[in-house]
Enzyme design. Structure first.
Site, short mmCIF file in Angstrom:
data_model
loop_
_atom_site.label_atom_id
_atom_site.label_comp_id
_atom_site.label_asym_id
_atom_site.label_seq_id
_atom_site.Cartn_x
_atom_site.Cartn_y
_atom_site.Cartn_z
N SER A 114 29.50 27.29 76.11
CA SER A 114 28.33 26.11 75.78
C SER A 114 26.72 26.93 76.24
O SER A 114 26.56 28.04 75.81
CB SER A 114 28.43 25.10 76.59
N HIS A 115 26.32 26.16 77.13
CA HIS A 115 24.94 26.52 77.53
C HIS A 115 24.73 27.46 78.75
O HIS A 115 23.97 27.60 79.16
CB HIS A 115 24.16 25.22 77.94
N ASP A 280 21.56 25.50 72.11
CA ASP A 280 21.95 26.21 73.18
C ASP A 280 22.84 27.24 72.74
O ASP A 280 22.79 27.49 71.47
CB ASP A 280 22.71 25.19 74.20
N ASP A 282 26.38 27.59 72.06
CA ASP A 282 26.98 27.17 71.00
C ASP A 282 26.83 26.30 70.06
O ASP A 282 27.77 25.78 69.36
CB ASP A 282 28.53 26.80 71.65
N ASP A 284 25.79 23.02 70.25
CA ASP A 284 25.96 21.41 70.23
C ASP A 284 25.17 20.72 71.16
O ASP A 284 24.99 19.55 70.92
CB ASP A 284 27.54 21.13 70.97
N ARG A 285 24.15 21.32 71.57
CA ARG A 285 22.96 20.68 72.34
C ARG A 285 21.72 20.97 71.63
O ARG A 285 21.59 22.00 70.86
CB ARG A 285 22.88 21.18 73.99
N LYS A 379 29.08 16.93 69.65
CA LYS A 379 27.85 16.80 69.59
C LYS A 379 27.41 17.92 68.85
O LYS A 379 27.94 18.90 68.78
CB LYS A 379 27.17 16.78 71.26
#
Length: 621
Positions: A114-115, A280, A282, A284-285, A379
């Site tokens: 992710s982030h 981010d 991947d 999703d943010r 998300k």
């Protein structure tokens, strides 16, 4: 192409328990002999996937190509019928969720942390998503973990790797492999959700006073951003930056917040950008940030919910609204006004997924810059960015004066009031210190005398009386599952609250998050509704630190990151007497100003002071 299945002897590794978003560790841990193979085999041992179709892809971070080949070998040996892989191994998390749902796959394996930073000395992650496209529920991740503790062998078919740079169909032993375009299915999805003609018309009419900048932070969404903003909306090339996915994210930290997305913050202020956004690693943010206007994630999801009817996807109505427990209650107020059902769930998108699958939830969000809807089961950063553009285009349709981010925020506060909200992140602290903090809070919660105690702010002398304290537990209204100890909450008689929570998204050590919220009613003055977040929360911050003894237990004077709303102001600082005064950029670290005789540029601030940054004040002449 055929080969025999081989069974390789192995032994369990400690600590392969998936967190809220899969297993995340340093790359060097995944590179250990048998380590990645063990975890992947545990997925196939825990979930019946013989004959299944799976989706495979990720954010392209370091070690992804090697992991894809490992998964190909193990999936083929375990009887998986088909793998759908994003070209070059790239699939944003939202795009992967969409592909799982669109092609009716049985699930997916996502290679992402992710982030978190990427690179040979940074982080890697493996996450399993279920057939609804969302993160695997706890009973599945628990089952995977149990298999990791007893594994004695894994199966492989050892063949030359598949060329994932070429679109089309191929085979890997008995396994069918499809390499698909990473962007096209997602672009088709969002075109069916938002009013692209309206957005394009608005942007075309405001080419001189409403500039856009999307920052991919060298994560997975760069190609998606180009396809949406350049190819579809026809914006100039400089509307997208850092759009090439890199294994190490260009050496940056692909987390869209005011500390780490400094490339966006700097460009927005220097170029007078009306609408900036970052995503981010991947995808999703998201962060929404315009000149002098930062949108907190809590405000963002509330405003999207309030304006949902202008988005074509929601023309048939909104089923319900939801937020994670630490997120401010701004969206609750929208739900109440509109007569909608709303939910407070633990952190983790899988809890939203159950409500969506049951037809009881349309729009939801987490304060950790995650926003989305029931179009997929993750998300979705670009979805949130497009939702804001759709709303702004609709708001300006009949307006004679330009309505931007700040005007939309002020309108919302005048109707619903404002929840001053901030999150303090203390990253990679010792597990021992984090556990002592938790034990202290639990002792206070269990103490009959805690409720009713009054605390005084050391900086403002404001008083706060404890009205209640509890550990947040959640019973899922759909499947009846119970999630306990999801965070410690202390509420105060004035409606303020503080939440402390251990995060499961880090790769080593512990991350403690402290969330602070204070509500101001809409009938208050404009000054009270539009004040600076740091100032509005300072008294509550003092009391929260005193109650939790956080500095003592974590041995940290400052957080690693603070999520706050930026308040722009004009500032001047002076060189020694023989130099002329200068008006320009300044920054504050946790209330302690940088040396007033030091010339400070944004690059200096964020590269040299990054780990100490707490509050960022953008100042311009």
């Amino acid at each position: 192409m055929s080969a025999q299945v081989k069974e390789i002897a192995t032994k369990p590794f400690d600590g392969q328990k998936p967190g809220t978003s899969g297993l995340r560790k340093r790359v060097k841990i995944f590179q250990q002999e048998h380590y990645t193979e063990n975890f992947v085999q545990a997925i196939f041992d825990a979930i019946p996937l013989s004959g299944a179709t799976l989706v495979l892809g990720g954010d392209g971070r370091y070690f992804s190509p090697e992991a894809i080949h490992i998964i190909l070998k193990i999936a083929s040996a375990n009887g998986v019928a088909k793998l759908i892989i994003g070209k070059d191994g790239i699939l944003s998390t939202p795009a992967a969720s969409n592909v799982i749902r669109k092609y009716k796959a049985n699930g997916g394996i996502l290679l992402t942390a992710s982030h978190n930073p990427g690179g040979p000395n940074a982080d890697f992650g493996i996450k399993y998503n279920s057939e609804n496209g969302g993160p695997a529920p706890e009973h599945v991740t628990d089952s995977i973990y149990e298999k990791t503790k007893t594994i004695s062998s894994y199966k492989i078919i050892d063949l030359p790797t598949v060329d994932i740079t070429k679109l089309g169909d191929t085979t890997f032993g008995p396994l069918q492999v499809t390499i698909l375009d990473s962007v096209s299915d997602y672009l088709e999805l969002v075109k069916g959700i938002f009013d692209f003609p309206l957005i394009k018309s608005f942007l075309t009419a405001h080419t001189s006073d409403f500039h856009i900048l999307f920052d991919g932070l060298h994560g997975v969404t760069g190609p998606y951003g180009k396809a949406i903003f350049l190819d579809t909306l026809g914006l100039p090339a400089d509307s997208v930056q850092n759009a090439v996915p890199l294994p190490d994210f260009g050496g940056g930290h692909p987390d869209p917040n005011l500390t780490y997305a400094h490339s966006l913050v700097e460009a927005v202020e220097e170029r007078n950008i009306a609408f900036g956004a970052a995503s981010d690693g991947d995808g999703d943010r998201n962060m929404i940030y315009g000149k002098g206007a930062f949108v907190t994630p809590s405000d963002s999801v509330a405003i999207i919910a309030d304006w949902a009817e202008v988005i074509p996807y929601f023309k048939g109505g909104v089923k319900g609204l939801a937020r994670s427990m630490p997120t401010s209650a701004a969206i609750d107020l929208v739900a109440k006004k509109k007569g909608l059902e709303y939910f407070e769930v633990p952190t983790g998108w899988k809890f939203f997924g159950n409500l969506m699958d049951a037809g009881r939830l349309s729009i939801c969000g987490e304060e950790s810059f995650g926003t989305g809807s029931d179009h997929i089961r993750e998300k979705d950063g670009l979805w949130a960015v497009l939702a804001w553009l759709n709303i702004l285009a609709a708001a300006n349709k009949e307006s004679k004066t330009l309505i931007g981010i700040r005007e939309l925020l002020n309108r919302h506060y005048s109707i619903y009031g404002r929840s001053y909200f901030s999150r303090y992140d203390y990253e990679e602290v010792t597990s021992e210190g984090a556990n002592k903090l938790t034990d202290n809070l639990n002792a206070l919660i269990d103490s009959p005398s805690f409720a009713g105690q009054t605390y005084t702010s050391s900086s403002t002398q404001a008083k706060f009386t404890v009205s209640g304290a509890y550990n947040f537990n959640y019973t899922d209204p759909i499947d009846g599952s119970v999630s306990k100890n999801q965070g410690q909450v202390v509420t105060f008689s004035d409606g303020s609250r503080v939440v402390w929570r251990l995060s499961g998204t880090g790769s080593q050590g512990a991350t403690v998050r402290m969330y602070l919220e204070r509500y101001v009613a809409p009938e208050k003055s404009a000054a009270e509704l539009s004040g600076d977040t740091a100032e509005g929360l300072q008294s509550l911050i003092d009391v929260a630190l005193e109650i939790s003894k956080l500095k003592e237990f974590l041995c940290r004077d400052r957080p690693t990151v603070i999520t706050v709303r930026v308040a722009p102001f004009l500032c001047a600082y002076f060189w020694p007497a023989d130099r002329a005064p200068v008006i320009g950029w300044m920054a504050s670290c946790g209330g302690e100003c940088l040396d007033s005789h030091e010339e400070v540029s944004f690059n200096d601030v964020f590269s040299q002071k990054q780990t100490k940054l707490a509050e960022i004040y953008l100042c311009s002449a």
